[in-house]
Design a protein around this motif. Structure first.
Motif, PDB file in Angstrom:
ATOM      1  N   SER A 171       3.476  -0.902  -6.682  1.00 42.30           N
ATOM      2  CA  SER A 171       3.016  -1.536  -5.442  1.00 42.30           C
ATOM      3  C   SER A 171       2.819  -0.511  -4.333  1.00 42.30           C
ATOM      4  CB  SER A 171       4.017  -2.604  -5.003  1.00 42.30           C
ATOM      5  OG  SER A 171       5.275  -2.035  -4.720  1.00 42.30           O
ATOM      6  N   THR A 172       3.636   0.535  -4.302  1.00 39.34           N
ATOM      7  CA  THR A 172       3.464   1.573  -3.290  1.00 39.34           C
ATOM      8  C   THR A 172       2.160   2.329  -3.488  1.00 39.34           C
ATOM      9  OG1 THR A 172       5.875   1.827  -3.138  1.00 39.34           O
ATOM     10  CG2 THR A 172       4.527   3.592  -2.227  1.00 39.34           C
ATOM     11  N   GLY A 214      -0.708  -0.095  -2.699  1.00 38.69           N
ATOM     12  CA  GLY A 214      -0.754  -0.316  -1.258  1.00 38.69           C
ATOM     13  C   GLY A 214      -1.303   0.879  -0.509  1.00 38.69           C
ATOM     14  N   GLU A 222       8.059 -10.535   3.584  1.00 36.68           N
ATOM     15  CA  GLU A 222       7.774 -10.346   2.165  1.00 36.68           C
ATOM     16  C   GLU A 222       8.163 -11.558   1.327  1.00 36.68           C
ATOM     17  OE1 GLU A 222       8.992  -8.048   4.063  1.00 36.68           O
ATOM     18  OE2 GLU A 222       7.767  -6.233   3.817  1.00 36.68           O
ATOM     19  N   LEU A 225       4.366  -6.839  -2.711  1.00 37.61           N
ATOM     20  CA  LEU A 225       4.717  -5.561  -2.095  1.00 37.61           C
ATOM     21  C   LEU A 225       3.489  -4.678  -1.882  1.00 37.61           C
ATOM     22  CD1 LEU A 225       8.093  -4.696  -3.858  1.00 37.61           C
ATOM     23  CD2 LEU A 225       7.674  -5.830  -1.675  1.00 37.61           C
ATOM     24  N   SER A 279       2.696  -3.321   1.720  1.00 39.83           N
ATOM     25  CA  SER A 279       2.571  -1.875   1.857  1.00 39.83           C
ATOM     26  C   SER A 279       1.225  -1.490   2.455  1.00 39.83           C
ATOM     27  CB  SER A 279       2.756  -1.202   0.493  1.00 39.83           C
ATOM     28  OG  SER A 279       4.026  -1.465  -0.041  1.00 39.83           O
ATOM     29  N   LEU A 336       1.200   0.652   5.792  1.00 36.81           N
ATOM     30  CA  LEU A 336       0.639   1.999   5.730  1.00 36.81           C
ATOM     31  C   LEU A 336      -0.691   2.076   6.480  1.00 36.81           C
ATOM     32  CD1 LEU A 336       1.419   2.806   1.987  1.00 36.81           C
ATOM     33  CD2 LEU A 336       2.608   3.693   4.010  1.00 36.81           C
ATOM     34  N   ARG A 357       8.048   4.174   2.670  1.00 36.76           N
ATOM     35  CA  ARG A 357       7.645   2.854   2.178  1.00 36.76           C
ATOM     36  C   ARG A 357       8.106   2.651   0.739  1.00 36.76           C
ATOM     37  NH1 ARG A 357       6.898  -2.069   4.254  1.00 36.76           N
ATOM     38  NH2 ARG A 357       6.426  -3.341   2.432  1.00 36.76           N
ATOM     39  N   ASN A 391      10.299  -0.389  -0.526  1.00 35.71           N
ATOM     40  CA  ASN A 391       9.881  -1.257  -1.620  1.00 35.71           C
ATOM     41  C   ASN A 391      10.951  -1.361  -2.703  1.00 35.71           C
ATOM     42  OD1 ASN A 391       7.448  -2.010  -0.524  1.00 35.71           O
ATOM     43  ND2 ASN A 391       6.265  -0.459  -1.597  1.00 35.71           N
TER      44      ASN A 391
END
Length: 269
Positions: free
Chosen positions: A89-90, A93, A129, A151, A155, A159, A208, A212
């Protein structure tokens, strides 16, 4: 002839008051106290229910000791799934945040696109979330897909906002110099924007990822996969010794993520 006495000047410096006068300060704190009293009285807090819950809390804590790690396969599977959700997800994102951040920067984006992007960020940041996870669970069902999308969306919003603010605060000299050569928008971004925001954005990205890791253990409680879903099931079965093992594992995972985040940010400085 009378001599006018010179005014006395203070010999010590005092910081300026936030309220301007003692009367305003008194009014402010009186209003705060009155609001707190009104809020507590309006919530209908029942002291008897609180006292009745204390023995149950002691019973739960007693049943959580010692932790039960015998089902370590289930525990490991949930933790690996949470880590996979957090990392994937990071990355997703971060990719989505690039167009959002560029569109939400006032010094790069046309006014209509800027307002549209900023409005999208404001609306996206409105929801927690867990609320987003409930929405995606309704759309895609229980499991890690809902957690990944939750997420990734959060994110991208976070971001993208950080990227837009960094772009707006960067030095305009390099941007104007690159534009003066007749460069395209992509060349301006690549040669004038990226070198100024890259290091700081990497630090924000690592932060982040750490966030997460923590969020991935929470959204599972509403069915979005990860170790949180296992934790919710253990509490539903009154399996408190296994719940204790899960909580200790989550604490270890968050501590490891915090250590990695600090280490990575120190390397970027």
């Amino acid at each position: 002839m009378s001599v006018t006495a010179s005014p006395a000047y203070p010999t010590t410096w005092r910081p300026p008051s936030l309220f301007g006068s003692r009367r305003r300060r008194f009014i402010f704190w009186a209003a705060v106290v009155a609001y707190v009293i009104w809020s507590v009285s309006d919530l209908n807090i029942d002291g008897n229910r609180i006292l009745a819950g204390l023995p149950r809390a002691l019973d739960i804590f007693a049943r959580m000791v010692p932790p039960d790690f015998s089902r370590w396969e289930m525990l490991l599977s949930g933790m690996v799934e949470s880590i996979q959700i957090a990392i994937a997800s990071t990355i997703l994102g971060a990719l989505l945040a690039i167009p959002i951040g560029l569109a939400a920067a006032a010094n790069l984006s046309p006014r209509p696109l800027y307002l549209l992007a900023r409005g999208f960020i404001v609306v996206g940041r409105t929801f927690h979330e867990v609320i987003i996870a409930i929405f995606f669970v309704k759309l895609f069902g229980f499991g890690p897909v809902a957690g990944l999308l939750t997420l990734a969306f959060s994110s991208a919003i976070f971001l993208g906002k950080m990227l837009a603010e960094d772009i707006e605060n960067m030095k305009e000299g390099p941007v104007e110099a690159i534009r003066a050569t007749g460069a395209s928008f992509g060349q301006v971004v690549g040669y004038a924007v990226v070198p100024q925001v890259m290091v700081k954005q990497l630090g924000v990205l690592i932060y982040r990822l750490d966030a997460n890791l923590r969020h991935s253990t929470v959204i599972g409680i509403v069915g979005a996969g990860g170790i949180g879903q296992t934790l919710s099931a253990s509490f539903s079965r009154y399996d408190f010794d296994f719940s204790s093992a899960i909580l200790l594992t989550i604490a270890a995972l968050v501590a490891l993520g915090e250590w990695f985040s600090d280490w990575a940010r120190r390397r970027l400085r």
